[in-house]
Design an enzyme around this catalytic site. Structure first.
Site, PDB file in Angstrom:
ATOM      1  N   SER A 190       0.856  -1.188   0.000  1.00  0.00           N
ATOM      2  CA  SER A 190       0.000   0.000   0.000  1.00  0.00           C
ATOM      3  C   SER A 190       0.886   1.230   0.000  1.00  0.00           C
ATOM      4  O   SER A 190       2.018   1.199   0.501  1.00  0.00           O
ATOM      5  CB  SER A 190      -0.894   0.015   1.245  1.00  0.00           C
ATOM      6  OG  SER A 190      -1.505   1.271   1.433  1.00  0.00           O
ATOM      7  N   TYR A 204      -1.981   0.353  10.502  1.00  0.00           N
ATOM      8  CA  TYR A 204      -2.120  -0.223   9.155  1.00  0.00           C
ATOM      9  C   TYR A 204      -0.851   0.021   8.335  1.00  0.00           C
ATOM     10  O   TYR A 204      -0.318  -0.896   7.702  1.00  0.00           O
ATOM     11  CB  TYR A 204      -3.330   0.391   8.460  1.00  0.00           C
ATOM     12  CG  TYR A 204      -3.419   0.079   6.983  1.00  0.00           C
ATOM     13  CD1 TYR A 204      -3.947  -1.127   6.540  1.00  0.00           C
ATOM     14  CD2 TYR A 204      -2.966   0.995   6.024  1.00  0.00           C
ATOM     15  CE1 TYR A 204      -4.025  -1.421   5.180  1.00  0.00           C
ATOM     16  CE2 TYR A 204      -3.043   0.706   4.668  1.00  0.00           C
ATOM     17  CZ  TYR A 204      -3.574  -0.499   4.255  1.00  0.00           C
ATOM     18  OH  TYR A 204      -3.644  -0.795   2.920  1.00  0.00           O
TER      19      TYR A 204
END
Length: 252
Positions: A151, A164
């Site tokens: 990501s 995250y």
């Protein structure tokens, strides 16, 4: 693509390759699975809880085999790959896609919040890669491809997503480490998506974020699938790399 000597129809380099996509029922995972099916790969569909959506994706992938597993649990990961060996007989590629995402201010993150994210986003990627490599060694002559979905959160500062982002930064480190450990037979690379909306595509915040990038638009699941296919086809000279598919988000 190359041409078969028996026909003029293009034959993909992935034709007949057995490739597992984790979290393939929905969103990016579904896009990847559908693209691999179009490339002629024999796609294996993993899902956790989304059985109905997984069945729909599998049907669109030529009634691809379905494999359920809770990736939080290493024992279930081991059983997943044992089932693949028993039912399919080989593995040529793995796309580690299954992931979780939550928004929590950093001072409010609990141990349970941390474990919820890292148990799938990082721990499962490690053990799926480990088990895939072992299966490739047993059934594919030690040759194969692993692609990890990371990501842009691994590279950018998102204050309400620190837990995250840490997991996805870990995926980048894992990718590089596995690439060196599994060379030269198995290449390991990563794709880092930017803004790739699905049900939330009309959210004003998502629209604004996408428009703030140099591309001035969001990406699609197909954009990520293109990058995954590149790594699955690439020479083994390409390994340990991270491709940011982000519309230039990282340039801001």
């Amino acid at each position: 693509m190359r041409k078969s000597k028996f026909t003029e129809k293009p034959v993909s380099e992935l034709t007949g390759k057995v490739i597992l996509v984790t979290g393939a029922a929905k969103r990016i995972g579904r896009s990847i699975a559908l693209r691999l099916h179009r490339e002629g790969a024999r796609v294996l569909i993993h899902y956790g809880n989304s059985r109905t959506e997984a069945q729909e994706t599998a049907a669109e992938c030529g009634n691809a085999p379905l494999f359920q597993a809770d990736l939080e649990k290493v024992a279930e990961i081991e059983q997943l790959f044992a089932s693949i060996e028993q039912q399919v007989g080989r593995l040529d590629g793995l796309v580690n896609n299954a992931a979780r995402f939550t928004k929590i201010p950093v001072l409010e993150v609990s141990e349970a919040d941390w474990d919820f994210i890292h148990s799938v986003n990082l721990k499962a990627y490690f053990f799926c890669s480990q088990q895939a490599a072992l299966l490739m060694q047993r059934t594919a002559g030690g040759q194969g491809r692993i692609v990890n979905i990371s990501s842009m959160g691994a590279f950018m500062v998102w204050p309400d997503h620190v837990h995250y982002s840490a997991s996805k930064a870990g995926v980048v480190a894992l990718t590089r480490g596995f690439a060196k450990a599994l060379a030269p037979g198995i290449s390991v690379n990563s794709v880092a998506p930017g803004v790739i909306p699905f049900q939330e595509k009309d959210d004003p915040a998502i629209i604004a974020l996408a428009r703030s990038t140099p591309a001035r638009q969001p990406g699609t699941g197909e954009d990520i699938a293109d990058a995954v296919v590149y790594f699955l086809k690439a020479s083994r000279f390409v390994t340990g790399q991270v491709l940011q598919v982000d519309g230039g988000m990282g340039l801001r």
